[in-house]
Write a protein that holds these residues in place. Structure first.
Motif, PDB file in Angstrom:
ATOM      1  N   ASP A   1      -1.074  -6.744  -6.964  1.00 16.50           N
ATOM      2  CA  ASP A   1      -2.362  -6.622  -6.367  1.00 16.50           C
ATOM      3  C   ASP A   1      -2.967  -5.538  -7.587  1.00 16.50           C
ATOM      4  O   ASP A   1      -2.557  -4.775  -8.211  1.00 16.50           O
ATOM      5  CB  ASP A   1      -2.133  -5.672  -5.259  1.00 16.50           C
ATOM      6  N   SER A   2      -4.366  -5.484  -7.347  1.00 17.53           N
ATOM      7  CA  SER A   2      -5.373  -4.719  -8.150  1.00 17.53           C
ATOM      8  C   SER A   2      -6.646  -4.278  -7.457  1.00 17.53           C
ATOM      9  O   SER A   2      -6.977  -5.181  -6.331  1.00 17.53           O
ATOM     10  CB  SER A   2      -5.757  -5.326  -9.629  1.00 17.53           C
ATOM     11  N   ARG A   3      -7.355  -3.416  -7.576  1.00 18.47           N
ATOM     12  CA  ARG A   3      -8.422  -3.004  -6.980  1.00 18.47           C
ATOM     13  C   ARG A   3      -9.845  -3.704  -7.575  1.00 18.47           C
ATOM     14  O   ARG A   3     -10.713  -3.952  -7.050  1.00 18.47           O
ATOM     15  CB  ARG A   3      -8.951  -1.416  -7.045  1.00 18.47           C
ATOM     16  N   GLU A   4      -9.453  -4.456  -8.818  1.00 20.87           N
ATOM     17  CA  GLU A   4     -10.384  -5.189  -9.716  1.00 20.87           C
ATOM     18  C   GLU A   4     -10.200  -6.481  -9.203  1.00 20.87           C
ATOM     19  O   GLU A   4      -8.910  -7.204  -9.437  1.00 20.87           O
ATOM     20  CB  GLU A   4     -10.352  -4.823 -11.119  1.00 20.87           C
ATOM     21  N   PRO A   5     -11.078  -7.404  -8.423  1.00 15.98           N
ATOM     22  CA  PRO A   5     -10.810  -8.772  -8.276  1.00 15.98           C
ATOM     23  C   PRO A   5     -10.356  -9.698  -9.520  1.00 15.98           C
ATOM     24  O   PRO A   5      -9.429 -10.326  -8.981  1.00 15.98           O
ATOM     25  CB  PRO A   5     -12.184  -9.298  -7.512  1.00 15.98           C
TER      26      PRO A   5
ATOM     27  N   LEU B   1      -8.499  -8.891 -11.633  1.00 20.33           N
ATOM     28  CA  LEU B   1      -6.821  -8.641 -11.924  1.00 20.33           C
ATOM     29  C   LEU B   1      -6.183  -9.014 -10.902  1.00 20.33           C
ATOM     30  O   LEU B   1      -4.945  -8.874 -10.980  1.00 20.33           O
ATOM     31  CB  LEU B   1      -7.007  -7.059 -12.487  1.00 20.33           C
TER      32      LEU B   1
ATOM     33  N   SER C   1       7.969   1.354   3.654  1.00 22.85           N
ATOM     34  CA  SER C   1       7.219   0.073   3.049  1.00 22.85           C
ATOM     35  C   SER C   1       8.436  -0.820   2.380  1.00 22.85           C
ATOM     36  O   SER C   1       7.950  -1.473   1.411  1.00 22.85           O
ATOM     37  CB  SER C   1       6.285   0.707   1.914  1.00 22.85           C
TER      38      SER C   1
ATOM     39  N   VAL D   1       1.942  -2.322   5.166  1.00 22.47           N
ATOM     40  CA  VAL D   1       0.510  -2.649   5.026  1.00 22.47           C
ATOM     41  C   VAL D   1       0.034  -1.717   3.869  1.00 22.47           C
ATOM     42  O   VAL D   1      -0.671  -0.484   4.375  1.00 22.47           O
ATOM     43  CB  VAL D   1      -0.377  -2.463   6.293  1.00 22.47           C
ATOM     44  N   ALA D   2       0.112  -1.982   2.692  1.00 24.86           N
ATOM     45  CA  ALA D   2      -0.141  -0.844   1.658  1.00 24.86           C
ATOM     46  C   ALA D   2      -0.584  -1.471   0.286  1.00 24.86           C
ATOM     47  O   ALA D   2      -0.539  -2.687   0.124  1.00 24.86           O
ATOM     48  CB  ALA D   2       0.939  -0.009   1.475  1.00 24.86           C
ATOM     49  N   PHE D   3      -1.225  -0.692  -0.318  1.00 29.45           N
ATOM     50  CA  PHE D   3      -1.519  -1.040  -1.700  1.00 29.45           C
ATOM     51  C   PHE D   3      -0.462  -0.653  -2.726  1.00 29.45           C
ATOM     52  O   PHE D   3      -0.275   0.335  -2.862  1.00 29.45           O
ATOM     53  CB  PHE D   3      -2.985  -0.391  -2.180  1.00 29.45           C
ATOM     54  N   ILE D   4       0.017  -2.030  -3.190  1.00 30.07           N
ATOM     55  CA  ILE D   4       1.141  -1.476  -4.190  1.00 30.07           C
ATOM     56  C   ILE D   4       0.863  -2.423  -5.460  1.00 30.07           C
ATOM     57  O   ILE D   4       0.937  -4.019  -5.201  1.00 30.07           O
ATOM     58  CB  ILE D   4       2.203  -2.218  -3.441  1.00 30.07           C
ATOM     59  N   VAL D   5       0.792  -2.033  -6.376  1.00 27.84           N
ATOM     60  CA  VAL D   5       0.644  -2.762  -7.896  1.00 27.84           C
ATOM     61  C   VAL D   5       1.930  -3.453  -8.485  1.00 27.84           C
ATOM     62  O   VAL D   5       1.649  -4.501  -8.888  1.00 27.84           O
ATOM     63  CB  VAL D   5      -0.095  -1.620  -8.467  1.00 27.84           C
ATOM     64  N   ASP D   6       2.835  -2.372  -8.457  1.00 27.96           N
ATOM     65  CA  ASP D   6       4.123  -2.674  -9.019  1.00 27.96           C
ATOM     66  C   ASP D   6       4.717  -3.789  -8.270  1.00 27.96           C
ATOM     67  O   ASP D   6       4.770  -3.871  -7.128  1.00 27.96           O
ATOM     68  CB  ASP D   6       4.934  -1.717  -9.095  1.00 27.96           C
TER      69      ASP D   6
ATOM     70  N   PRO E   1       9.139  -0.336  -2.742  1.00 28.69           N
ATOM     71  CA  PRO E   1       7.907  -0.432  -1.956  1.00 28.69           C
ATOM     72  C   PRO E   1       7.408  -2.015  -2.212  1.00 28.69           C
ATOM     73  O   PRO E   1       7.206  -2.351  -3.417  1.00 28.69           O
ATOM     74  CB  PRO E   1       7.007   0.535  -2.232  1.00 28.69           C
TER      75      PRO E   1
ATOM     76  N   ILE F   1      -5.540  -7.281   3.129  1.00 30.99           N
ATOM     77  CA  ILE F   1      -6.152  -6.278   2.553  1.00 30.99           C
ATOM     78  C   ILE F   1      -7.502  -6.779   1.570  1.00 30.99           C
ATOM     79  O   ILE F   1      -8.453  -6.000   1.733  1.00 30.99           O
ATOM     80  CB  ILE F   1      -5.037  -5.587   1.733  1.00 30.99           C
TER      81      ILE F   1
END
Lengths: 435, 344
Positions: A204-208, A210, A287, A370-375, A383, A393
């Motif tokens: 996941d990323s905050r930049e669509p 990516l 998580s 329900v979390a923002f997880i990049v890795d 997590p 999300i």
């Protein structure tokens, strides 16, 4: 027949075989078939509409625009000391290199606001891309290379034609000056739209531009793995015991009623239970797919037990009796004969339970999935999040480009579900035995 | 078959034990809290993970209240390190924190505007807070007593407003946006009546009951937590007005337009300058006891409060955060990095 009753006179009642009655019966049958067909058609049409609208919305997410820039890998900027040490190379200001390249391409942009817009054309992941290039092969330092960099979400939407040119400038996310830059780049062949592989390989990323689905897919896999490992053996064992060994008394009746009730309990309740027992009492990590899988296993257990019991019940008693008659013990009857014959039904029930678990978000909310997880998770205690949570999300994010990502993620989830159901059908076909 | 299933069960049991040992140490920051701060917190977390050797923090969206509950439940790796909030910590929450041995460092990060907006094709709307109250309250004062809200059309409130049915889509009571809207717009509107103002002085609870009750006769519709959904509904129905965060207006400027409130347009500049009446502050809270235990917390605070993140041109502004004035920023950064504990 009604006439016959009304007359009441004839002693022998014969079936009314008149043409009129026959054609009425045929008409009734035709009507019933027609209604049935209409019902199926309506269901298929609704499903088709749903899938179609999602697919149409998802199309933009499967491609991504790239912009080619001539990047000068200036040794003085990346690694002034010339040590080529990994940490130095990692921390260098690669965004600066991209800015320099953009400045060189459009030298007459001097206004600060315009410069900001110019730098904003390339995704913030661009610097990382250059860093990876340098870390992989540090001989690029000192050279100048044409690098294809990910375009930022708004520019990407514009290149794909999702932002029309003809609306007034203040209602457009991409301003006239940016359109000018894109046109210049396009004319020189420095803009390309490719298949969006990163969407399927990154987290996941905050930049669509990516953001990817892989992290959530792996999370779903680990979660379901734990669910399967826990709920399948427990489910099958309890079903087998209840069906084959347990005496019929008040206690087993109570257990049976409770299992049936458990199947109807709202899934959030299992999440609360997971929070209270697994997290607070046992101190398992938040998580983690481990806990998610355990909670979902509780949820799927009743489904598996009920399906397994039905499958066991469907095995004809003659098979049991024959085996017993040959001198097999009860356990042998179960493991050698009854379970293998019931397996297709058990597996079907299990996969349906798994598919249900794949789509759950509510119980996972409580245990922190329900979390923002990049890795991308590497194991069942890392997590992680799961596919439906990822959809939730993204659907909640303000960036417009996430609308397409959301639909694309739904398609991926649907693909998984279809795959699992297909697997259930194949298993049933393979193991099915007739008697 | 039995042997196989038994071995599978054994593996599952082993995994459970492995999980327990993993809970003892943690090298990853855990953040919980408000869904409004979530987009900003995640943006910083991602940047932090990319630009440092620390792992990317895990950010959960639990809502401000839920986050506080988790955050204040104690010290130790099983409790989160940071909580986001779209309102200030309540004194009751502060006490819970203190009771559980948690020392809090407060960091105010910026503002968020709440806008009323309708479709581009709909009429232009300019409201006062009083008119907002009149349109949405369950009961309004009329001739000295409270009557059930009689207004059906906007033009019933004031002839300058459009001659269409009042139809407002807003967030449900569980949402922080709803809390803030009720507090800022509805209370603000209620205060303009002398009777209610007097009531506020004499009986705060009764005043809140009046100001916080949204009408339930179909003119105010709870449209769910998802702001994107409200935007889509506005597009489909040009007569409807929606209530949501400023960043959604900003992202969808081609589809919807914001209503003026008190004569001020909901723009970035007006909210940042404090002219726009319905805006709130956003915060995050750091658990001081965890700094140095869980690696990277102070670096994370440093990243969040760097100019590159929350500055006037930082990446959080691109995500829709409305930054604090420059002086406030440097003061808050100082006290945040110095881990100044919050007192109440």
């Amino acid at each position: 027949m009604t006439e016959a009753v009304a007359d009441a006179a004839p002693a022998i009642r014969r079936p009314d075989l008149s043409e009129a009655r026959l054609s009425r019966r045929y008409a009734a049958e035709r009507r019933f078939r027609l209604w049935g067909q209409l019902a199926i058609l309506a269901a298929v049409a609704m499903l088709g509409l749903l899938v179609f609208s999602i697919a149409v919305k998802a199309i933009p997410a499967f491609t991504q625009s790239y912009i080619a820039l001539d990047i000068v890998f200036d040794g003085d900027k990346i690694d002034p000391a010339g040590t080529r040490e990994r940490n130095t190379l990692r921390r260098a200001d690669y965004d600066g290199l991209i800015k320099d390249a953009l400045k060189a391409q459009f030298p007459d942009v001097s206004d600060r606001r315009e410069r900001r817009a110019l730098y904003g054309m390339i995704s913030s992941g661009g610097g990382l891309q250059l860093a990876d290039m340098v870390l992989e092969d540090n001989t690029v330092i000192g050279s100048s290379q044409r690098v294809w960099l990910t375009a930022s979400d708004d520019i990407d939407s514009f290149i794909k034609g999702l932002i029309p040119r003809d609306v007034p400038e203040d209602e457009r996310r991409v301003k006239d000056i940016e359109i000018g830059w894109v046109d210049t780049l396009e004319a020189s062949g420095a803009v390309e739209t490719r298949f969006n592989t990163p969407f399927f390989t990154s987290g996941d990323s905050r930049e669509p531009e990516l953001a990817g689905i892989w992290g959530a897919a792996v999370g779903s896999f680990f979660t379901l793995l734990v669910t399967l490992l826990i709920s399948f053996p427990i489910g099958v064992l309890s079903a087998a015991y209840l069906e084959e060994f347990a005496p019929k008394n008040k206690l087993t009746d109570l257990i049976e009623v409770n299992i049936n009730n458990l199947a109807a309990v709202p899934s959030i309740v299992f999440g609360l239970l997971g929070l209270a027992v697994f997290l607070n009492f046992f101190g398992l990590p938040r998580s983690a797919p481990l806990v998610g899988g355990m909670v979902l296993a509780l949820m799927t257990l009743p489904t598996i037990i009920i399906a397994s019991r039905a499958a066991l019940k469907a095995v004809p008693p003659s098979i049991r009796e024959a085996a017993l008659g040959m001198g097999a013990s009860k356990v042998q009857v179960l493991t050698h004969h009854v379970l293998p014959l019931a397996m297709p039904g058990i597996l079907t029930g299990t996969i349906i339970g798994m598919a249900q678990a794949l789509g759950e978000t509510a119980p996972l909310l409580m245990i922190g999935m329900v979390a923002f997880i990049v890795d991308i998770p590497g194991g069942i205690t890392d997590p992680a999040t799961v596919l439906p949570v990822q959809i939730y999300i993204w659907a909640d994010s303000p960036e417009r480009a996430f609308v397409a990502k959301t639909s694309a993620a739904i398609l991926v989830l649907l693909a998984f579900l279809v795959l699992m159901n297909a697997l259930a059908v194949v298993m049933r076909k393979r193991f099915e035995r007739r008697w | 078959m039995i042997r196989k299933t038994l071995s599978i069960a054994a593996i599952a049991a082993l995994a459970t034990v492995a999980g327990q040992s993993a809970a003892e140490a943690r090298d990853q920051i855990r953040i919980v809290g408000s869904s409004t701060v979530f987009p900003f917190s995640t943006a910083v977390a991602e940047q932090f993970g990319k630009s440092t050797d620390f792992k990317t923090p895990v950010v959960e969206s639990t809502g401000s209240g839920g986050g506080m509950k988790l955050f204040c439940s104690g010290v130790g790796v099983e409790h989160p390190d940071i909580t986001n909030a779209s309102r200030r910590i309540k004194s009751s929450e502060f006490e819970t924190c203190a009771k559980n041995g948690v020392t809090i460092v407060e960091v105010k990060i910026g503002f968020d505007g709440i806008v009323l907006a309708n479709a581009k094709g709909g009429p232009d709307i300019a409201l006062t807070k009083q008119q907002v109250f009149q349109a949405l309250a369950k009961e309004v004062p009329m001739d000295g007593k409270m009557v059930p809200n009689p207004y059906k059309k906007w033009s019933d409130i004031d002839s300058s407003l459009p001659d269409t049915k009042i139809e407002v889509l807003g967030p449900p009571p569980t949402s922080g946006t709803r809390d803030a809207f009720v507090e800022l717009a509805m209370e603000g509107g209620a205060k303009t009546y002398d009777d209610l103002k007097a009531l506020r002085k004499s009986d705060k609870k009764a005043f809140k009951a009046v100001a916080h009750s949204m009408r339930e006769d179909g003119h105010f519709i709870e449209a769910g937590e998802n702001d994107n959904l409200i935007v889509q509904k506005l597009e489909a129905n040009p007569n409807a007005v929606g209530i949501f965060g400023f960043s959604f207006l900003d992202q969808n400027a081609d589809k919807i337009k914001g209503a003026n409130v008190g004569g001020v347009e909901p723009t970035f500049e007006n909210i940042a300058g404090g002219d726009y009446g319905i805006s709130r502050s956003l915060y995050f809270y750091v658990k001081k006891e965890h700094v140095g235990v869980v690696p990277g917390i102070s670096d994370f605070v440093g990243e969040f409060t760097s100019d590159k993140a929350w500055g006037d041109e930082g990446y959080l502004v691109d995500k829709g955060l409305i930054p604090l004035p420059t002086n406030d920023r440097s003061a808050i950064r100082q006290s945040a990095l110095g881990l100044q504990p919050l007192t109440m």
